[in-house]
Every structure is written in C-alpha cells, then in structure tokens.
Design an enzyme around this catalytic site. Sequence first.
Site, PDB file in Angstrom:
ATOM      1  N   CYS A  45      -4.846  -9.519  -1.366  1.00  0.00           N
ATOM      2  CA  CYS A  45      -3.965  -8.363  -1.487  1.00  0.00           C
ATOM      3  C   CYS A  45      -3.079  -8.529  -2.713  1.00  0.00           C
ATOM      4  CB  CYS A  45      -3.097  -8.217  -0.233  1.00  0.00           C
ATOM      5  SG  CYS A  45      -4.036  -7.582   1.167  1.00  0.00           S
ATOM      6  N   ARG A  53       4.841 -14.834   3.130  1.00  0.00           N
ATOM      7  CA  ARG A  53       4.183 -15.150   1.852  1.00  0.00           C
ATOM      8  C   ARG A  53       5.136 -15.789   0.845  1.00  0.00           C
ATOM      9  NH1 ARG A  53       0.741 -13.335   4.904  1.00  0.00           N
ATOM     10  NH2 ARG A  53      -1.000 -11.980   4.307  1.00  0.00           N
TER      11      ARG A  53
HETATM   12  P1  FAD Z   1      -3.485 -20.748  -6.292  1.00  0.00           P
HETATM   13  O1  FAD Z   1      -3.837 -19.318  -6.346  1.00  0.00           O
HETATM   14  O2  FAD Z   1      -4.273 -21.686  -7.110  1.00  0.00           O
HETATM   15  O3  FAD Z   1      -1.936 -20.919  -6.645  1.00  0.00           O
HETATM   16  C1  FAD Z   1      -0.977 -20.074  -6.052  1.00  0.00           C
HETATM   17  C2  FAD Z   1       0.425 -20.682  -6.260  1.00  0.00           C
HETATM   18  O4  FAD Z   1       0.504 -21.904  -5.531  1.00  0.00           O
HETATM   19  C3  FAD Z   1       0.701 -21.038  -7.728  1.00  0.00           C
HETATM   20  O5  FAD Z   1       2.073 -20.825  -7.944  1.00  0.00           O
HETATM   21  C4  FAD Z   1       0.387 -22.521  -7.782  1.00  0.00           C
HETATM   22  O6  FAD Z   1       1.107 -23.183  -8.799  1.00  0.00           O
HETATM   23  C5  FAD Z   1       0.853 -22.970  -6.415  1.00  0.00           C
HETATM   24  N1  FAD Z   1       0.189 -24.182  -5.948  1.00  0.00           N
HETATM   25  C6  FAD Z   1      -1.141 -24.407  -5.781  1.00  0.00           C
HETATM   26  N2  FAD Z   1      -1.347 -25.647  -5.322  1.00  0.00           N
HETATM   27  C7  FAD Z   1      -0.128 -26.224  -5.206  1.00  0.00           C
HETATM   28  C8  FAD Z   1       0.327 -27.503  -4.794  1.00  0.00           C
HETATM   29  N3  FAD Z   1      -0.502 -28.472  -4.406  1.00  0.00           N
HETATM   30  N4  FAD Z   1       1.659 -27.739  -4.801  1.00  0.00           N
HETATM   31  C9  FAD Z   1       2.543 -26.793  -5.194  1.00  0.00           C
HETATM   32  N5  FAD Z   1       2.169 -25.558  -5.600  1.00  0.00           N
HETATM   33  C10 FAD Z   1       0.853 -25.288  -5.603  1.00  0.00           C
HETATM   34  N6  FAD Z   1      -3.635 -14.727   1.276  1.00  0.00           N
HETATM   35  C11 FAD Z   1      -3.038 -14.589   2.488  1.00  0.00           C
HETATM   36  O7  FAD Z   1      -1.897 -15.027   2.669  1.00  0.00           O
HETATM   37  N7  FAD Z   1      -3.707 -13.996   3.520  1.00  0.00           N
HETATM   38  C12 FAD Z   1      -4.962 -13.534   3.401  1.00  0.00           C
HETATM   39  O8  FAD Z   1      -5.508 -13.025   4.349  1.00  0.00           O
HETATM   40  C13 FAD Z   1      -5.616 -13.675   2.130  1.00  0.00           C
HETATM   41  N8  FAD Z   1      -6.875 -13.216   1.946  1.00  0.00           N
HETATM   42  C14 FAD Z   1      -7.469 -13.388   0.733  1.00  0.00           C
HETATM   43  C15 FAD Z   1      -8.790 -12.940   0.557  1.00  0.00           C
HETATM   44  C16 FAD Z   1      -9.430 -13.110  -0.665  1.00  0.00           C
HETATM   45  C17 FAD Z   1     -10.855 -12.621  -0.828  1.00  0.00           C
HETATM   46  C18 FAD Z   1      -8.760 -13.751  -1.742  1.00  0.00           C
HETATM   47  C19 FAD Z   1      -9.447 -13.956  -3.064  1.00  0.00           C
HETATM   48  C20 FAD Z   1      -7.455 -14.174  -1.584  1.00  0.00           C
HETATM   49  C21 FAD Z   1      -6.791 -13.994  -0.349  1.00  0.00           C
HETATM   50  N9  FAD Z   1      -5.481 -14.402  -0.156  1.00  0.00           N
HETATM   51  C22 FAD Z   1      -4.893 -14.285   1.073  1.00  0.00           C
HETATM   52  C23 FAD Z   1      -4.703 -14.979  -1.279  1.00  0.00           C
HETATM   53  C24 FAD Z   1      -4.838 -16.501  -1.445  1.00  0.00           C
HETATM   54  O9  FAD Z   1      -6.002 -16.973  -0.797  1.00  0.00           O
HETATM   55  C25 FAD Z   1      -3.612 -17.231  -0.885  1.00  0.00           C
HETATM   56  O10 FAD Z   1      -2.418 -16.812  -1.520  1.00  0.00           O
HETATM   57  C26 FAD Z   1      -3.720 -18.745  -1.019  1.00  0.00           C
HETATM   58  O11 FAD Z   1      -2.644 -19.355  -0.362  1.00  0.00           O
HETATM   59  C27 FAD Z   1      -3.751 -19.211  -2.480  1.00  0.00           C
HETATM   60  O12 FAD Z   1      -4.028 -20.589  -2.479  1.00  0.00           O
HETATM   61  P2  FAD Z   1      -4.689 -21.284  -3.757  1.00  0.00           P
HETATM   62  O13 FAD Z   1      -4.942 -22.707  -3.405  1.00  0.00           O
HETATM   63  O14 FAD Z   1      -5.806 -20.502  -4.257  1.00  0.00           O
HETATM   64  O15 FAD Z   1      -3.465 -21.218  -4.756  1.00  0.00           O
HETATM   65  N1  EPU Z   2      -5.327   0.875   5.743  1.00  0.00           N
HETATM   66  C1  EPU Z   2      -5.655   2.115   5.257  1.00  0.00           C
HETATM   67  N2  EPU Z   2      -6.252   2.187   4.027  1.00  0.00           N
HETATM   68  C2  EPU Z   2      -6.509   1.092   3.277  1.00  0.00           C
HETATM   69  C3  EPU Z   2      -6.158  -0.173   3.774  1.00  0.00           C
HETATM   70  C4  EPU Z   2      -5.564  -0.250   5.024  1.00  0.00           C
HETATM   71  O1  EPU Z   2      -5.408   3.131   5.905  1.00  0.00           O
HETATM   72  O2  EPU Z   2      -7.036   1.247   2.170  1.00  0.00           O
HETATM   73  C5  EPU Z   2      -4.725   0.789   7.086  1.00  0.00           C
HETATM   74  C6  EPU Z   2      -5.656   0.079   8.067  1.00  0.00           C
HETATM   75  O3  EPU Z   2      -6.550   1.000   8.649  1.00  0.00           O
HETATM   76  C7  EPU Z   2      -4.683  -0.518   9.071  1.00  0.00           C
HETATM   77  C8  EPU Z   2      -3.438  -0.810   8.230  1.00  0.00           C
HETATM   78  O4  EPU Z   2      -3.567  -0.027   7.043  1.00  0.00           O
HETATM   79  O5  EPU Z   2      -4.355   0.412  10.066  1.00  0.00           O
HETATM   80  C9  EPU Z   2      -3.287  -2.282   7.893  1.00  0.00           C
HETATM   81  O6  EPU Z   2      -4.450  -2.729   7.175  1.00  0.00           O
HETATM   82  P1  EPU Z   2      -5.082  -4.172   7.378  1.00  0.00           P
HETATM   83  O7  EPU Z   2      -5.337  -4.409   8.836  1.00  0.00           O
HETATM   84  O8  EPU Z   2      -6.206  -4.315   6.438  1.00  0.00           O
HETATM   85  O9  EPU Z   2      -3.913  -5.154   7.025  1.00  0.00           O
HETATM   86  P2  EPU Z   2      -3.045  -5.284   5.713  1.00  0.00           P
HETATM   87  O10 EPU Z   2      -1.620  -5.170   6.142  1.00  0.00           O
HETATM   88  O11 EPU Z   2      -3.503  -4.401   4.637  1.00  0.00           O
HETATM   89  C10 EPU Z   2      -2.703  -7.851   5.918  1.00  0.00           C
HETATM   90  C11 EPU Z   2      -2.526  -8.921   4.884  1.00  0.00           C
HETATM   91  C12 EPU Z   2      -3.866  -9.525   4.521  1.00  0.00           C
HETATM   92  C13 EPU Z   2      -4.547 -10.064   5.765  1.00  0.00           C
HETATM   93  C14 EPU Z   2      -4.724  -8.911   6.752  1.00  0.00           C
HETATM   94  C15 EPU Z   2      -5.361  -9.373   8.054  1.00  0.00           C
HETATM   95  C16 EPU Z   2      -0.629  -8.485   3.401  1.00  0.00           C
HETATM   96  C17 EPU Z   2      -0.208  -7.924   2.097  1.00  0.00           C
HETATM   97  N3  EPU Z   2      -1.930  -8.365   3.688  1.00  0.00           N
HETATM   98  O12 EPU Z   2      -3.378  -6.784   5.281  1.00  0.00           O
HETATM   99  O13 EPU Z   2      -3.600 -10.610   3.639  1.00  0.00           O
HETATM  100  O14 EPU Z   2      -5.813 -10.616   5.450  1.00  0.00           O
HETATM  101  O15 EPU Z   2      -3.425  -8.352   7.045  1.00  0.00           O
HETATM  102  O16 EPU Z   2      -4.399  -9.831   8.936  1.00  0.00           O
HETATM  103  O17 EPU Z   2       0.183  -9.038   4.121  1.00  0.00           O
HETATM  104  C18 EPU Z   2      -3.340 -11.270   1.360  1.00  0.00           C
HETATM  105  O18 EPU Z   2      -2.165 -11.545   1.647  1.00  0.00           O
HETATM  106  O19 EPU Z   2      -3.827 -11.509   0.231  1.00  0.00           O
HETATM  107  C19 EPU Z   2      -4.183 -10.655   2.380  1.00  0.00           C
HETATM  108  C20 EPU Z   2      -5.415 -10.232   2.125  1.00  0.00           C
END
Ligand code: FAD
Ligand code: EPU
Length: 265
Positions: free
Chosen positions: A196, A149
């Site tokens: 997250c 990340r």
């Molecule tokens: P923004 O939130 O708009 O910006 C984030 C940063 O990137 C800021 O610093 C911004 O200035 C910079 N930025 C944006 N565009 C550019 C560009 N073109 N050039 C340079 N910098 C730029 N993240 C995960 O990693 N894994 C997940 O599974 C995941 N699940 C999510 C689920 C939900 C429901 C939500 C709401 C979010 C989730 N996220 C997850 C977080 C998010 O989607 C990611 O961090 C994503 O990469 C953010 O991209 P964005 O375009 O929305 O960036």
């Molecule tokens: N768990 C709990 N309680 C909770 C949440 C999770 O016990 O409230 C347990 C789950 O049961 C599981 C373990 O924790 O055994 C891991 O949980 P999960 O599989 O949901 O994965 P995570 O580590 O919480 C990560 C990423 C997510 C990504 C998922 C799927 C981070 C911080 N989070 O979540 O990314 O979608 O794996 O691969 O790395 C994000 O970065 O914004 C994000 C949503």
Amino acid sequence: MRVERVLLKDYTTLGVGGPAELWTVETPEDLKKATEAPYRVLGNGSNLLVMDEGVEERVIRLSGVFAEWDLKGWVGAGALLPLLVQEAARQGLSGLEGLLGIPAQVGGAVKMNAGTRFGEMADALEAVEIFHGGRFQIYEPQELGFGYRKSHLPPGGIVTRVRLRLKERPQEEIRRRMAEVDAARKGQPKKKSAGCAFKNPPGQSAGRLIDQRGLKGLRVGDAMVSLEHGNFIVNLGGAKAQDILALVRAIQEELPLELEWEVWP
Ligand code: FAD
Ligand code: EPU
C-alpha cells in the site's frame, strides 16, 4: 563482507532506484566497519521508493549470522518473514499468522511495524536487539514507540535480531487463521509494487477513497494506480522513480493521504 556497486532497482520490489554501494555484512565486525561512514539499511526492499539518482550513503544489507534464526531463540533481522510465518505454523507456534503475505525481512518488519488488521509485528515481539553508536543493545518492545506502521528506533539504529512471542496452539487453528488472512489479501495485485502506498486515515481505507475518486488506472509512464486495489501503485515494467513520485503527488492533490513508503534519498 562484500562491497559492490549495484542498481537499487534490482533490490526493491517496485523495481525502481538508482546506483549505490551495497555492503553485505555477515558478522558483527563487518557491521562495525560498515557503519564507520554514513549509511542506510536495506531490508527486503518492499516498502521503499528509491530515487533514480540512487543514494550517496553506504547501503547495508544483513546476511550471514544476521540471517540465522530459531523461532524459540533469536531470530536474525535479515531472516525472511514469510519463511518464519510458514515454519511457525509447521511447529504449531501461533503469533505470526496475521503477518502472512507480507514480503519483508524481520528488521524491515520491525522498523515499519508491518501488519494487517489481523495483527502487527510489534504484537509478536518479546525483545529487540539494536546496533547503534557502535554497540548492541537489547530493548523491550514497549521502549520502541510502536504504532500503526511506525516505530521509534534510536537514531541510526539497526535491528540485528529479535526474540518472538509465540504460543503453542493446534496446527489446524493456526492454519485456519492463516487462510482467513490470505482471503483478506485476495484483492491485492500481483504486479510489481511496494504494498500500500498510503497509510489508512483513522477509520477509513485509503484504497477505497482512491477508488471512489475514480483514480484507479491513473498513469504516469509505466507507473499506474492498480485496477485491482486503489492503494497499490504498480510498476508495469519500465517505470522510473520520478513517474511513481508524480503519480503519488497527483493522488495527494485529490486526497490528503500520508505516504506509507520510505523514500530514498
Ligand atoms: P525495506 O523496504 O527494505 O525498508 C523499509 C525501512 O526499514 C527502511 O527505512 C529501512 O532502512 C528500514 N530497515 C530495514 N531493515 C532494517 C533493520 N534491520 N534495522 C533498521 N531498519 C531497517 N506492509 C504491511 O505492513 N502490511 C501488508 O500487508 C503489506 N503487504 C505488502 C504486499 C506487497 C506485495 C508488498 C510489495 C509490500 C507489502 N507491505 C506490507 C510493505 C512491506 O512489505 C513492509 O513495509 C515491510 O515491513 C518492509 O520490510 P523490508 O524488509 O522490505 O524493508
Ligand atoms: N476497497 C475498495 N476499493 C479499493 C480497495 C479497497 O472499495 O480499490 C475497500 C474494500 O472493499 C474494503 C476496504 O476498502 O471494504 C478495505 O480494503 P482492504 O480490505 O483491502 O484493506 P486496506 O485497508 O486497503 C489494509 C492494509 C494492507 C493489508 C490489508 C489486509 C493499510 C494501508 N493497508 O489494506 O497493508 O494487507 O489491510 O489486512 O493499512 C500495506 O500496508 O502495505 C498493506 C498492503
């Protein structure tokens, strides 16, 4: 190019954030003009906690040529990642399956090195074009310091387009992998959030740690630790950035967790 006063709460998935001047750029000339004064870049707003006071700097949003894409050529940083994931599957191109379900623009996904345990953005990159210091320059992914990340873009660098590293694979295989990723995301809440809130400490899950501390359901105003997943802070409707920040701090008083979100300002 369009320049307008907006409330950033309308441009972030958390639904919080105060006023800013939004510069929607459509051409390289627009981008050069927009970057003549201090700026920030907005992607899909999915990983942002924007304060209620808003931001002073120009907020740049990529549109026009920056949102055009071709999976086998250049992909604009303003393109939406979920569309690319679906289109790659349709064309039998593998490499983006692990990014299923991540709401992001390509530029934001590169900056955050968005991912899941099935793969991250950096793995899918062949080349990255970045605008900084008034010019466009192409980088290899190894030059951009990608980690869990995180990335190290040049200061003020704006990702403008990328080339993807995709391999032809049978569609069924790609769809099977996508179904696996989808299943792993089933426990995530649908309410307004920014994904997250905290990074997972090495070898641990922040969500599980928060859950084990009994912090689910903890609430400040309309900001609440999700009952479904401990690492999601959800906006129940009228949360202010201050409420969300207060909740983040309350969690950090209990557990030494590092915030995953970008905080503006
Ligand atoms: P923004 O939130 O708009 O910006 C984030 C940063 O990137 C800021 O610093 C911004 O200035 C910079 N930025 C944006 N565009 C550019 C560009 N073109 N050039 C340079 N910098 C730029 N993240 C995960 O990693 N894994 C997940 O599974 C995941 N699940 C999510 C689920 C939900 C429901 C939500 C709401 C979010 C989730 N996220 C997850 C977080 C998010 O989607 C990611 O961090 C994503 O990469 C953010 O991209 P964005 O375009 O929305 O960036
Ligand atoms: N768990 C709990 N309680 C909770 C949440 C999770 O016990 O409230 C347990 C789950 O049961 C599981 C373990 O924790 O055994 C891991 O949980 P999960 O599989 O949901 O994965 P995570 O580590 O919480 C990560 C990423 C997510 C990504 C998922 C799927 C981070 C911080 N989070 O979540 O990314 O979608 O794996 O691969 O790395 C994000 O970065 O914004 C994000 C949503």
